[in-house]
Write a protein that holds these residues in place. Sequence first.
Motif, PDB file in Angstrom:
ATOM      1  N   ASN A 411       0.861  -1.186   0.000  1.00  0.00           N
ATOM      2  CA  ASN A 411       0.000   0.000   0.000  1.00  0.00           C
ATOM      3  C   ASN A 411       0.898   1.237   0.000  1.00  0.00           C
ATOM      4  O   ASN A 411       1.721   1.427   0.898  1.00  0.00           O
ATOM      5  CB  ASN A 411      -0.909  -0.005   1.228  1.00  0.00           C
ATOM      6  CG  ASN A 411      -1.763   1.244   1.346  1.00  0.00           C
ATOM      7  OD1 ASN A 411      -2.002   1.749   2.434  1.00  0.00           O
ATOM      8  ND2 ASN A 411      -2.246   1.765   0.226  1.00  0.00           N
ATOM      9  N   ARG A 454       3.612   0.322   2.882  1.00  0.00           N
ATOM     10  CA  ARG A 454       3.275  -0.725   3.852  1.00  0.00           C
ATOM     11  C   ARG A 454       3.056  -2.062   3.156  1.00  0.00           C
ATOM     12  O   ARG A 454       2.604  -2.112   2.012  1.00  0.00           O
ATOM     13  CB  ARG A 454       2.016  -0.325   4.637  1.00  0.00           C
ATOM     14  CG  ARG A 454       2.193   0.956   5.456  1.00  0.00           C
ATOM     15  CD  ARG A 454       0.877   1.466   6.030  1.00  0.00           C
ATOM     16  NE  ARG A 454       1.091   2.669   6.830  1.00  0.00           N
ATOM     17  CZ  ARG A 454       1.148   3.896   6.323  1.00  0.00           C
ATOM     18  NH1 ARG A 454       1.005   4.086   5.014  1.00  0.00           N
ATOM     19  NH2 ARG A 454       1.347   4.933   7.118  1.00  0.00           N
ATOM     20  N   THR A 456       0.823  -5.248   2.922  1.00  0.00           N
ATOM     21  CA  THR A 456      -0.571  -5.523   3.260  1.00  0.00           C
ATOM     22  C   THR A 456      -1.003  -6.883   2.718  1.00  0.00           C
ATOM     23  O   THR A 456      -0.350  -7.473   1.858  1.00  0.00           O
ATOM     24  CB  THR A 456      -1.502  -4.439   2.659  1.00  0.00           C
ATOM     25  OG1 THR A 456      -1.346  -4.420   1.229  1.00  0.00           O
ATOM     26  CG2 THR A 456      -1.160  -3.062   3.218  1.00  0.00           C
ATOM     27  N   THR A 461      -3.059  -3.875   6.748  1.00  0.00           N
ATOM     28  CA  THR A 461      -1.630  -3.669   6.967  1.00  0.00           C
ATOM     29  C   THR A 461      -1.032  -4.776   7.821  1.00  0.00           C
ATOM     30  O   THR A 461      -1.553  -5.095   8.906  1.00  0.00           O
ATOM     31  CB  THR A 461      -1.388  -2.311   7.646  1.00  0.00           C
ATOM     32  OG1 THR A 461      -1.891  -1.280   6.795  1.00  0.00           O
ATOM     33  CG2 THR A 461       0.094  -2.081   7.899  1.00  0.00           C
ATOM     34  N   THR A 464       4.871  -1.956   8.402  1.00  0.00           N
ATOM     35  CA  THR A 464       5.232  -0.724   7.715  1.00  0.00           C
ATOM     36  C   THR A 464       6.668  -0.828   7.210  1.00  0.00           C
ATOM     37  O   THR A 464       7.586  -1.115   7.976  1.00  0.00           O
ATOM     38  CB  THR A 464       5.098   0.481   8.657  1.00  0.00           C
ATOM     39  OG1 THR A 464       3.733   0.595   9.066  1.00  0.00           O
ATOM     40  CG2 THR A 464       5.526   1.762   7.959  1.00  0.00           C
TER      41      THR A 464
END
Length: 774
Positions: A411, A454, A456, A461, A464
């Motif tokens: 993401n 991030r 995912t 999520t 990070t």
Amino acid sequence: MKQFLTALSAWGLVLGLFLLTCSAQAQGTATLRGTVADSLSGQPLAGVSVGLQGQPGSTATDALGNFRLSDLKPATYTLRVGALGYRSQAVPVLLKAGETQRLNVRVATTTLSLAEVTVSQPRDPNQSLAAISHIDQLLRPVNSAQDLLRLVPGLFIAQHAGGGKAEQIFLRGFDCDHGTDFAVSVDGLPVNMVSHAHGQGYADFHFVIPETVEQLKVYKGPYTARFGDFATAGAGEFSTKTRLEHSQVKLEVGQFATRRALVMLDLLGPDHHLLSKRPESAYVAAEYNFTNSYFDQPQHFKRFNGMAKYTGQLSDKTALTVLGSHFASNWDASGQIPERGIEQGIISRYGSIDPTEGGRTSRTNASVVLTTALPHDAVLRQQAYYSKYDFSLFSNFTFFLHDSINGDEINQTDNRNLFGYTATYERDDQLGARSLHSTLGVGTRNDFSTLGLRHTVRRETLDTISTGRLFEQNINVYLDETLTLTDRLTVNAAVRADFFAFDFRGRRTDEGTGLPAPLAGRVARARVSPKLNLYYQLSPAVQLFARSGFGFHSNDARGVIQGVNANVLPRAIGSEIGSTFKPLPSLVVNAALWSLHLQDELVYVGDDAVVESTGPTQRYGLDLSVRYQLGSRLFLDGDFNYNHGRQLDAPEKANYIPLAPTFTSTGGLTYKAPKGLSGSLRYRHIDSRPANDDGSIRAKGYFLLDAVLAYTTPRFQIGASAENLLNVEWNQAQFATQTRLINTPKREPLEGVDELHFTPGTPFYAKLNVSVFF
């Protein structure tokens, strides 16, 4: 900055010496001044060609519609005023010694005639494609914001996220990604995003309503001082309408649950110009789009656009333009798919490995432009603008290569505020019998953004990878001089200076783990870019040109502060020779032989949070554009572009520039009538080309046919369009990518498989539309 001041001083010294050696203006001559305006609205028209019949040289109206012809001998002349799409005017003028005469000329719109096209561009000589672009804008059907980009001769686009992402751009042998080497602006608002979450120079053009666009100016190569960052392969300036000819409601329906609604309203009414003391206009426009597209997985694509624009004369010497717009979009996407996925029966051609890709984005813009006429035939244009931009994209490019359990979905997020200011001071002077057009420009752009990457799974999520705050500032100044050395020869010389400050502060989400400190730092760099261009008017129907210039594209701030490569602003050096000419009155041709050396193709790859460099590259090619009017309503056009490019530091058999096109062509046949039936049949072709360094994987070319039909009356229009008439199976976006699949008939190696991945292109796709005018 020291280099810029030295260059500026040298240019000032040359100009001063020229002024000292010029003879004083002849006594007893006359001056002709005037203003050109639209006969219906009264709005002044910029860029209109103005000249005296039988006399060498010409000029063009400035931003306020004003023109001046000086040092004229007392006599009776015929003033000729012309602009594409307007009826030419021939005005008799009697000039007496020592007088200054003023004329107000009003021109009316008319049907397009290529016999009236002029090949010289006296005010903006670097826009040698002006005639071609104006013709295309009037003739070519535009059904979407993507079609607007296709108006640039030789430019190809590819979409690979269900219509939600910015298009991948190809031009002059560049895979510009989403805009790294092609600068785009709309009404002076920059479209490209620096240090974007997904890719450097990301240019999402979807916030533009296609029916509101009035003009496109195309500049190829790094030869124009007005453009800085990203303008290596070229730049495109789009302008929206200053006024509406009428209000309009439009509805569209098509295959794949496609629906679109458009409303454009003139707020002041068609007769307002008759009642108002000064010309002004105001309108609003809005559109809504929905489609599930042609993929197995419905795309649920939604987009809303709204805009409002006011243009008015505050006084005889001041004009104001205020613009506001808002754009929001969200969608699901099928992403790129591997060839082996189809061959092994895992998915269909329109299937998806990860059906949870997609995203959302929005942009809100505000802009104020104040244009003021100053003494000594000068015009000051000032613009302040602001954009609020949000972006969230879910993608999966490698499937299960890095995480065999959860997959490799990522993401990318970008929450941005963009502030900017530009000002240009333009002035026309006479140096004896020669005219000098000078432009001094200054500007600043300031980006404040929160960026995130991030890992995912199904848009949730897991961890990070990187996040942080960005501040990036650009301050620029340029001086541009266009001097008519003789009645036929014009020189354009310019120098531009850019200063950049890159600042990124990474954030830690895992404090106390003992991991290295997050990425953070600040770097400042400057770049000076000189330009030199020559134009020779061989005859009224033939203009020759030779252009050269330095340009650059910036690197992503996260790559800059890592110090991976000291070349923060890789330089581009370009040159070309060519001609715009009319071998027949109704035939317009533009041809250019060009070359471009790029010092380092250094980019930050947002998908992996790494910096990649291919080193220096060299490209050359030939562009040919032809526009021919076969009859009063029948037009033929074609663009043919050959490009050759190589990496200079790579071995001979591994020096291809991946995805760089080698031959592209577009063209069509158009029947254009002011009312009644109109139609267009168009083709697009791009050849197969290497998708990796050694050419072992190749992106597949295609040839497509599209068609548009419309029946128009003063009150309504009914139309139909069809894409891919022959229902060809073609690949849109294509990449050589190393990926790994699971649950396959044959277990794949841990290092994955390197092969062609692609987004399938649109199959046969038909739409119907109806518009009501009032």
